[in-house]
Design a protein around this motif. Structure first.
Motif, PDB file in Angstrom:
ATOM      1  N   MET A   1       1.058  -1.302  -0.148  1.00  0.00           N
ATOM      2  CA  MET A   1       0.031  -0.165  -0.044  1.00  0.00           C
ATOM      3  C   MET A   1       0.566   1.314   0.111  1.00  0.00           C
ATOM      4  O   MET A   1       1.993   1.330   0.495  1.00  0.00           O
ATOM      5  N   ILE A   2       0.284   2.216  -0.478  1.00  0.00           N
ATOM      6  CA  ILE A   2       0.999   3.452  -0.548  1.00  0.00           C
ATOM      7  C   ILE A   2      -0.335   4.529  -0.436  1.00  0.00           C
ATOM      8  O   ILE A   2      -1.036   4.487  -1.100  1.00  0.00           O
ATOM      9  N   ASP A   3      -0.202   5.672   0.391  1.00  0.00           N
ATOM     10  CA  ASP A   3      -1.006   6.609   0.617  1.00  0.00           C
ATOM     11  C   ASP A   3      -0.841   7.939  -0.154  1.00  0.00           C
ATOM     12  O   ASP A   3       0.349   8.036  -0.220  1.00  0.00           O
TER      13      ASP A   3
ATOM     14  N   MET B   1      -0.340  -8.735  -9.496  1.00  0.00           N
ATOM     15  CA  MET B   1      -1.739  -8.414  -9.451  1.00  0.00           C
ATOM     16  C   MET B   1      -1.915  -7.223 -10.047  1.00  0.00           C
ATOM     17  O   MET B   1      -1.226  -6.189  -9.956  1.00  0.00           O
ATOM     18  N   PRO B   2      -3.429  -6.884 -10.494  1.00  0.00           N
ATOM     19  CA  PRO B   2      -3.701  -5.673 -10.924  1.00  0.00           C
ATOM     20  C   PRO B   2      -3.612  -4.450  -9.757  1.00  0.00           C
ATOM     21  O   PRO B   2      -3.670  -4.851  -8.628  1.00  0.00           O
ATOM     22  N   LEU B   3      -3.561  -3.276 -10.041  1.00  0.00           N
ATOM     23  CA  LEU B   3      -3.547  -2.153  -9.174  1.00  0.00           C
ATOM     24  C   LEU B   3      -4.942  -2.165  -8.858  1.00  0.00           C
ATOM     25  O   LEU B   3      -6.054  -2.407  -9.162  1.00  0.00           O
ATOM     26  N   GLN B   4      -4.922  -1.558  -7.361  1.00  0.00           N
ATOM     27  CA  GLN B   4      -6.365  -1.398  -6.693  1.00  0.00           C
ATOM     28  C   GLN B   4      -6.303  -0.030  -6.088  1.00  0.00           C
ATOM     29  O   GLN B   4      -5.193   0.483  -5.751  1.00  0.00           O
ATOM     30  N   GLY B   5      -7.496   0.663  -5.721  1.00  0.00           N
ATOM     31  CA  GLY B   5      -7.557   1.761  -5.147  1.00  0.00           C
ATOM     32  C   GLY B   5      -8.472   1.974  -4.213  1.00  0.00           C
ATOM     33  O   GLY B   5      -9.609   1.908  -4.457  1.00  0.00           O
TER      34      GLY B   5
ATOM     35  N   LEU C   1      -8.816  17.251  -3.639  1.00  0.00           N
ATOM     36  CA  LEU C   1      -9.133  17.016  -2.260  1.00  0.00           C
ATOM     37  C   LEU C   1      -9.196  15.269  -2.103  1.00  0.00           C
ATOM     38  O   LEU C   1      -9.378  15.082  -1.158  1.00  0.00           O
ATOM     39  N   TRP C   2      -9.085  14.713  -3.239  1.00  0.00           N
ATOM     40  CA  TRP C   2      -9.169  13.207  -3.176  1.00  0.00           C
ATOM     41  C   TRP C   2      -7.927  12.641  -2.275  1.00  0.00           C
ATOM     42  O   TRP C   2      -6.845  12.899  -2.473  1.00  0.00           O
ATOM     43  N   GLN C   3      -8.442  11.807  -1.397  1.00  0.00           N
ATOM     44  CA  GLN C   3      -7.427  10.918  -0.495  1.00  0.00           C
ATOM     45  C   GLN C   3      -7.660   9.562  -1.324  1.00  0.00           C
ATOM     46  O   GLN C   3      -8.624   8.903  -1.550  1.00  0.00           O
TER      47      GLN C   3
ATOM     48  N   VAL D   1       6.142   3.116   0.708  1.00  0.00           N
ATOM     49  CA  VAL D   1       5.273   1.769   0.420  1.00  0.00           C
ATOM     50  C   VAL D   1       5.429   0.884   1.831  1.00  0.00           C
ATOM     51  O   VAL D   1       6.248   0.742   2.429  1.00  0.00           O
ATOM     52  N   ARG D   2       4.220   0.392   2.204  1.00  0.00           N
ATOM     53  CA  ARG D   2       4.303  -0.658   3.416  1.00  0.00           C
ATOM     54  C   ARG D   2       3.478  -1.760   2.914  1.00  0.00           C
ATOM     55  O   ARG D   2       2.656  -1.947   1.917  1.00  0.00           O
TER      56      ARG D   2
END
Length: 206
Positions: free
Chosen positions: A34-36, A75-79, A97-99, A134-135
């Motif tokens: 994951m990455i924010d 695997m495919p990217l997800q969000g 404004l999107w998180q 990345v975590r």
């Protein structure tokens, strides 16, 4: 001795298969990279974050294949998408404004030690990339409503209306973030043929 091969899209077929009619699926706890971030997904910051995510994902893949553990397609990217505060009525237009949390599913063999090695490998190859953001983290969504959207992201509203109507009619309350699974790659697929699974964690009726 050859390395065992698998395709996690087939192993978790229910999570990567959807149609135009919404339905309920159960998503177990699985490990994800994951990455924010925050802001417009067409920005350079978003692109850098996604590249960092893939850099670590491929480092893990090559390490597992090289060790003879398992060979698999990345695997495919997800969000996950949301707003920290109550969004304006025209939130879709306020992309700043999107998180978001972008994610890639990992095999069960991807433990903390392997992740640390992959991060070090990816950092050496791309020292300017935000690799350290990345975590590796488990995600368990449980029961979810999901549907397939075909077309550009800008036309998701009609698909979302069908999914929300299905959940409301069934008495299923949304309890999590807007989740997208990208089955197509932008730029490689015509916009009208893009395929995206849209998913929401829910509290099932009853």
């Amino acid at each position: 001795m050859s390395t065992p091969k698998t395709d996690f899209k087939k192993e978790y077929r229910e999570l990567y298969t959807a149609g135009p009619e919404p339905r309920l699926v159960q998503a177990p706890e699985l490990p994800y990279l994951m990455i924010d971030g925050v802001g417009d997904p067409s920005s350079s910051g978003y692109a850098s974050a996604v590249k960092a995510l893939y850099g670590v994902a491929y480092a893990i893949r090559f390490a597992l294949k090289g060790a003879g553990v398992v060979e698999y397609p990345v695997m495919p990217l997800q969000g996950l998408w949301w707003a920290d505060e109550k969004p304006p009525s025209d939130f879709v237009a306020h992309r700043d404004l999107w998180q978001w949390t972008m994610m890639i599913l990992q095999p069960p063999q991807a433990d903390a030690a392997l992740f640390d090695e992959a991060v070090a490998t990816a950092r050496k190859k791309k020292p300017s990339s935000p690799i350290d953001r990345v975590r590796l983290e488990p995600l368990r969504e449980g029961w979810c409503g999901q549907i397939l959207h075909v077309g550009p992201y800008s036309t998701e509203d009609a698909t979302l209306e069908r999914l929300h109507a299905f959940l409301e009619e069934g008495g299923h309350a949304i309890r999590g973030r807007h989740h997208e699974i990208y089955l197509s790659v932008p730029g490689r697929t015509a916009p009208e043929k893009m395929k995206t699974i849209i998913r929401y964690p829910v509290t099932p009726a009853g």
